[in-house]
Design a protein around this motif. Structure first.
Motif, PDB file in Angstrom:
ATOM      1  N   GLY A 120       0.807  -1.208   0.000  1.00 56.76           N
ATOM      2  CA  GLY A 120       0.000   0.000   0.000  1.00 56.76           C
ATOM      3  C   GLY A 120       0.840   1.258   0.000  1.00 56.76           C
ATOM      4  O   GLY A 120       2.068   1.218   0.132  1.00 56.76           O
ATOM      5  N   GLN A 121       0.191   2.378  -0.162  1.00 56.63           N
ATOM      6  CA  GLN A 121       0.866   3.670  -0.233  1.00 56.63           C
ATOM      7  C   GLN A 121       0.751   4.375   1.120  1.00 56.63           C
ATOM      8  O   GLN A 121      -0.284   4.933   1.453  1.00 56.63           O
ATOM      9  N   PRO A 127       5.206   7.725  10.201  1.00 53.84           N
ATOM     10  CA  PRO A 127       5.040   6.995  11.478  1.00 53.84           C
ATOM     11  C   PRO A 127       4.145   5.771  11.321  1.00 53.84           C
ATOM     12  O   PRO A 127       4.423   4.724  11.913  1.00 53.84           O
ATOM     13  N   LEU A 128       3.080   5.905  10.517  1.00 58.89           N
ATOM     14  CA  LEU A 128       2.200   4.754  10.281  1.00 58.89           C
ATOM     15  C   LEU A 128       2.945   3.662   9.535  1.00 58.89           C
ATOM     16  O   LEU A 128       2.832   2.477   9.879  1.00 58.89           O
ATOM     17  N   LEU A 129       3.721   4.035   8.512  1.00 58.82           N
ATOM     18  CA  LEU A 129       4.461   3.042   7.726  1.00 58.82           C
ATOM     19  C   LEU A 129       5.471   2.304   8.605  1.00 58.82           C
ATOM     20  O   LEU A 129       5.638   1.087   8.478  1.00 58.82           O
ATOM     21  N   VAL A 130       6.132   3.017   9.496  1.00 53.52           N
ATOM     22  CA  VAL A 130       7.086   2.375  10.408  1.00 53.52           C
ATOM     23  C   VAL A 130       6.364   1.345  11.275  1.00 53.52           C
ATOM     24  O   VAL A 130       6.842   0.214  11.448  1.00 53.52           O
ATOM     25  N   ARG A 131       5.202   1.704  11.806  1.00 52.08           N
ATOM     26  CA  ARG A 131       4.450   0.764  12.645  1.00 52.08           C
ATOM     27  C   ARG A 131       4.000  -0.448  11.838  1.00 52.08           C
ATOM     28  O   ARG A 131       4.067  -1.590  12.319  1.00 52.08           O
TER      29      ARG A 131
END
Length: 220
Positions: A120-121, A127-131
């Motif tokens: 996904g993009q 911060p969301l992508l890291v989680r």
């Protein structure tokens, strides 16, 4: 202890040598491999269209959920493998042990992952992508551990991860935390900076990267 001469990779892309995950590097050294099981998340039809290659399918002579495999440059590739699904890993290993005529430990003792990233993009919300990526590595580690338990393997398991220490999508501290949350007893980082290329979706363009090699140890 005799080092395994086999290995497994997760989330492979292009079959071209300059893009394939290097399964020979170990912590501050290297180890020759006689056989490598390469697994791709994409189904075979999607993968062939994406990289514009023609391959000969390999049909396993056993009952597994994995139906798509191919022999490419004398290595067995298995498609449709979700690294967070232990059943997929188990079935892929069964295909490889049948083909190479080796034991599951010879495949699962050394597992390689290169720059795995959540689908996904999400780059607009780092911060969301890291989680999400932390969850991906944690769940992948748990799935690997479950697959090893299935085959009665409880020690000598190393997960090698190519990822820059300053990777904004999952920096070193968060990567190590995720691997340990997944069950890794310890995680070490290679002292070298490793230069490699990552291919685009069409398998033709490339992006040069400098990564670090992180090695997680599983024992249970």
């Amino acid at each position: 202890m005799i080092m395994s001469k086999g290995a497994m990779t997760l989330a492979e892309g292009s079959q071209k040598d300059k893009f394939k995950t290097d399964a020979t590097l170990v912590l501050n050294g290297s180890q020759a491999r006689e056989y490598v099981l390469r697994t791709a998340y994409d189904q075979l039809s999607v993968w062939k269209a994406k990289y514009a290659v023609s391959v000969s399918p390999f049909y396993p002579r056993l009952r597994t959920s994995i139906k798509e495999a191919a022999l490419i440059d004398n290595e067995i590739w298995v498609f449709g493998v979700d690294g967070t699904n232990s059943s997929h890993i188990i079935d892929a290993v069964k295909v490889a042990t049948q083909f190479y005529q080796v034991n599951p430990r010879d495949i699962l003792s050394n597992i390689y992952i290169k720059n795995m990233n959540a689908e996904g993009q999400h780059e607009g919300n780092m911060p969301l992508l890291v989680r999400l990526n932390m969850g991906l590595y944690e769940n992948t580690t748990k799935a690997i551990a479950d697959a090893c338990r299935h085959f009665g393997i409880h020690s000598g398991i190393k997960i090698h991860v190519y990822s820059s220490n300053i990777n904004p999508k999952i920096p070193k501290p968060e990567l190590h935390q995720a691997l340990k949350s997944g069950g890794a007893k310890a995680v070490e980082t290679d002292s070298r900076k490793i230069r490699h290329k990552v291919g685009s979706n069409n398998g033709e363009d490339s992006v040069p990267l400098v990564s670090n090699l992180h090695v997680a140890i599983l024992e249970f």
